[in-house]
Each structure stands twice: as C-alpha cells, then as structure tokens.
Enzyme design. Structure first.
Site, PDB file in Angstrom:
ATOM      1  N   TYR A 146      26.318   0.705 -17.256  1.00 54.40           N
ATOM      2  CA  TYR A 146      26.781  -0.031 -16.079  1.00 54.40           C
ATOM      3  C   TYR A 146      28.287   0.112 -15.973  1.00 54.40           C
ATOM      4  CZ  TYR A 146      27.545  -4.009 -12.890  1.00 54.40           C
ATOM      5  OH  TYR A 146      27.906  -4.814 -11.833  1.00 54.40           O
ATOM      6  N   ASP A 241      34.493   3.901 -20.655  1.00 55.25           N
ATOM      7  CA  ASP A 241      34.458   2.557 -20.072  1.00 55.25           C
ATOM      8  C   ASP A 241      34.393   1.547 -21.221  1.00 55.25           C
ATOM      9  OD1 ASP A 241      33.923   0.147 -18.897  1.00 55.25           O
ATOM     10  OD2 ASP A 241      32.247   0.858 -17.664  1.00 55.25           O
ATOM     11  N   LYS A 269      36.980  -7.808 -18.893  1.00 54.13           N
ATOM     12  CA  LYS A 269      36.500  -8.869 -19.776  1.00 54.13           C
ATOM     13  C   LYS A 269      37.588  -9.449 -20.690  1.00 54.13           C
ATOM     14  CE  LYS A 269      31.820  -7.782 -18.815  1.00 54.13           C
ATOM     15  NZ  LYS A 269      31.127  -6.538 -18.622  1.00 54.13           N
TER      16      LYS A 269
END
Ligand SMILES: *Cc1c(COP(=O)(O)O)cnc(C)c1O
Length: 429
Positions: A146, A241, A269
């Site tokens: 994702y 990522d 995050k």
C-alpha cells in the site's frame, strides 16, 4: 462477559448519518472483523479509553505513529508550545530545517527532502518526481503493498482494499493505471521480466521493504539487493516506502536493517509524532527537479506545519537520544507478545503463522509460511475476525484486519505483555 459498548453504538449511529460507513477511513469501521468499533475519548501510554468506560491495551498504535505510546509528555508539551505561537503560517520556519536534519541523521540516503501532510502525498509526489526525472511513464509496484490512496497506486493495494476484498477502486480510469505494473512480492524474476518487456520505459520500482499492509511480510534474503541491482542496470529509480518501517524497525528504517541505498525514500506516520506529516527525499540531483528549482510541480498549504514539526522533532529527538535502549527493548517486548501468543496457539493446536520484524508483527491464521500477498490471502480471515472480537472483549485492541500489521510501543511493559498473553488464552478458547 462481552464489554458494554452502548454509548459507542449510539455514537456510531450518529456518525453513520454524516459519514459514509460512519468513518473517515474505511478499516476503522471494523467491517471485516465484525463487532462495534469503540469510540475513544483519550489514551495514555499503551492504553486506550472509550466512551463506555472500557480500556484496551493498544496493539495498533494509531496504525504506526505512536512508537513512544500515547500522549508522550515531551510531544504534548512541544505541540502546546507551538500552538501558542500559531498553528500555521504558510511561510518557512526554522523548525522545518531542524526536523529535516534529524531525518537526515537517521536516513543518510536522504540528501534533500520535502515535507508533505500524509504518506499518500509522499508516495504520490515521489512517483511524479521519478517520472519527471527519468522521462518514463511505467511504474512497478507489488501486490499487497500500500502506498496511499492516489489513483495510480490503487492496484492490488493491500490494506483496506484487501480488507474489503476489492481488486482496486471504482473511480480510477483505466488510462490512469495502465502504466502501473503490479507484480508478486519476493519474486525477482517477475521484475526482470517486466524490465525485459519494457526496456527504457519503467521510471521506478516502489515497494514496502517489509510489507505491513498485507499483514507483516519480510523480504526474502537477497530480494532488496536484487531490486537495487536491476533498477540500477535499467536506469530506473528505486523508491523505498518507509512510511510504516521508517524509525520503526530501526531508527534508519528497513534500508538500514538490510543495508540498501534507495534513490528516494517516502516517510510518514512516526515522522509527525501523531500529527499529519509525511516526507519524501533522497538523491539531491533527483530532488532538485522539484519546483521551484525544476519542472516537477508539488506543493502544500499545510506542508511543514509548525505543530507537526514540533511533534516530529520531540519524537525523533527522543528516539535518537535513546536509540541504544529503545530498539532492543521494542524487539524484546514484541518478541514476547508475538511468540508468547504463538506458543499458546500451539498448546491449543491452533495453526498460526507469526511474522515479526522489530516492533511490527502479524498472526496469520494459516499453517503455511506467508511470503507474499497470495499466501497472506490464504489465511482464515473469518477465524481472524473471531479472534479480534474475543481479544477486544478481553481488553486488547488488535488492528481490525488480517491484512494490517500490529505495533508495539516503548510504553508496553512486562505487565502489559502478561495481559496480552492472558487475553489470548481466553480468546483462543
Ligand atoms: C500508511 C501508509 C501509507 C499512506 O499514508 P497515509 O498517511 O495514510 O496517507 C503509505 N505507505 C505505507 C507503507 C503506509 O503504511
């Protein structure tokens, strides 16, 4: 005895009148695990408190950011202090450069960077930059990875898309994804094949170095090195990522753990200490293609927001100053939880595959190794749903999907480990 959720249920009904599914992000609705999502009032350290007066040991950490636990006092103080000086300027502050310097200290591959407000933005912008830099259109991603919800990335995207059992998303024109090649993870031949079929057309390979969004799936030995070599040979950029793994599996993310030097890195995050923040960065020659220096446009009203910078600085300063104690401690606590529950399952003859890297882990209800999205999908998601509900009733909040990683924070104590094991003894029947 199931916990009482009457106030949360009422709030969910009210929320459903104003939000589709009652939520502002789909997996929060608990659709794949069933049961009522509790509405939270506050959290402290490793514990979450809901509207009905229940408390839960947190094993999802706001999906990753809360590595130091909730309401970490230095972050709270930094946010308060910054808010008193204005929540937003839309002009440059010293705090942006301060946080950037801390990021570079952790990620030596990041020569230059830019802040954005989410992981989605970071990945979307990095892809645009890779296309602009190389002058090529095709991108390679991997099944179950994702990279946020931008159009080009919503192909076999793991996370909520996998949780809801849909292949991609309606509303994404075929033309938008026709340059996105989705390949199986941990399979270098598939990548070699794609480059052979489209020489000089592939701008970049983007991946989660350790998949978290199909549940936790580590890279096979030599896989990341292989991707580095293939992309180099073909003049394509390697984008790692690290929105989830950055500052999580080591202070320097998965690229430090596996000793891989990407061209670009995306972050999110933890970098914002719980406030909306992301970043993308890497090689200076690539980053200098961004406006105002170069032709690749990218912008944001709230990028580098002072509250997010303050929370990020407080979080990274603490991680950097205490690296030597924090990461080994996170490993030990996570190991005790992940392996502890695995051995309870063995006693009860329940088949479980446990994947763990540092403080991220997943219990898959399957007897086979989980090495890619296909093997993750072979898990018994109905059984996971039962387990999730039973754990919640026993006071432990797991991520509400088989296809999401669980996280441990520095606030989790030995007592908390025992609490999880006790809950699992009940939940596994
Ligand atoms: C969470 C996540 C994203 C998206 O970040 P948002 O802040 O939710 O937009 C991208 N990549 C990975 C690996 C993630 O885990």
């Amino acid at each position: 005895m199931p916990l009482q959720h009457s106030r949360s249920r009422l709030l969910q009904q009210k929320a459903e009148a104003v939000f589709p599914g009652g939520v502002n992000s789909p997996v929060r609705a608990f659709r794949s695990v069933g049961g009522d999502p509790p509405f939270l009032t506050h959290a402290e350290g490793a514990w979450l408190y809901d509207e009905d007066g229940n408390r839960y040991l947190d094993l999802f950490g706001s999906w990753g950011p809360m590595i130091l636990g909730h309401a970490f006092p230095p972050a709270v103080e930094a946010i308060r202090d910054a808010a008193g000086r204005s929540a937003s300027f839309g002009a440059s502050t010293a705090a942006e450069t301060r946080l950037a310097t801390l990021v570079q200290q952790c990620f030596p591959s990041v020569e230059k960077l830019r802040f954005v407000s989410s992981g989605t933005e970071a990945c979307m912008s990095a892809i645009r930059l890779a296309r602009g830099f190389t002058g090529r259109d095709f991108i390679i991603k991997f099944e179950g990875c994702y990279h946020g919800h931008s159009d080009a990335m919503l192909v076999k995207a793991g996370s909520g898309v996998a949780t809801l059992g849909i292949p991609g998303s309606a509303g994404v024109p075929a033309e938008t994804v026709m340059h996105t090649l989705a390949l199986p993870f941990n399979n270098l031949d598939a990548v070699r094949g794609a480059f052979a079929a489209r020489p000089d057309q592939i701008a970049c390979v983007i991946l989660e170095p350790i998949i978290g969004n199909a549940g936790t799936i580590p890279p096979a030995h030599g896989y990341l090195e292989g991707l580095r070599k293939i992309t180099e040979q073909h003049g394509a950029l390697l984008i790692i990522d690290e929105v989830m793994t950055g500052f999580r599996v080591t202070l320097g993310g998965a690229q430090r753990l596996y000793n891989i030097q990407p061209d670009l890195t995306t972050l999110g995050k933890i970098i914002g200490g719980g406030l909306p923040c992301g970043a993308f960065g890497g090689r200076a020659d690539v980053m200098n293609c961004l406006a105002p220096l170069g032709p690749v446009y990218q912008a944001g009203t709230l990028s580098g927001n002072p509250l997010a910078m303050a929370a990020g600085i407080a979080t990274l300063e603490h991680l950097i100053a205490n690296e030597q104690t924090i990461y080994p401690q996170l490993d030990r606590t996570t190991q005790a939880i992940a392996q502890g529950v695995a051995s309870i399952a063995r006693e009860k003859e329940i088949t479980l595959t446990t994947n763990q890297v540092g403080s991220m882990f997943t219990w898959f209800f399957t007897d086979k190794p989980v090495t890619d999205f296909a093997s993750a999908s072979a898990s018994d998601t109905v059984r996971f749903g039962q387990f999730h509900r039973a754990m919640l009733d026993a006071g432990v909040w797991l991520p509400p999907s088989q296809f999401e990683a669980a996280f441990v924070s520095t606030a989790h104590s030995q007592q908390d480990v025992d609490f999880v094991l006790e809950a699992a003894r009940k939940a596994l029947g």
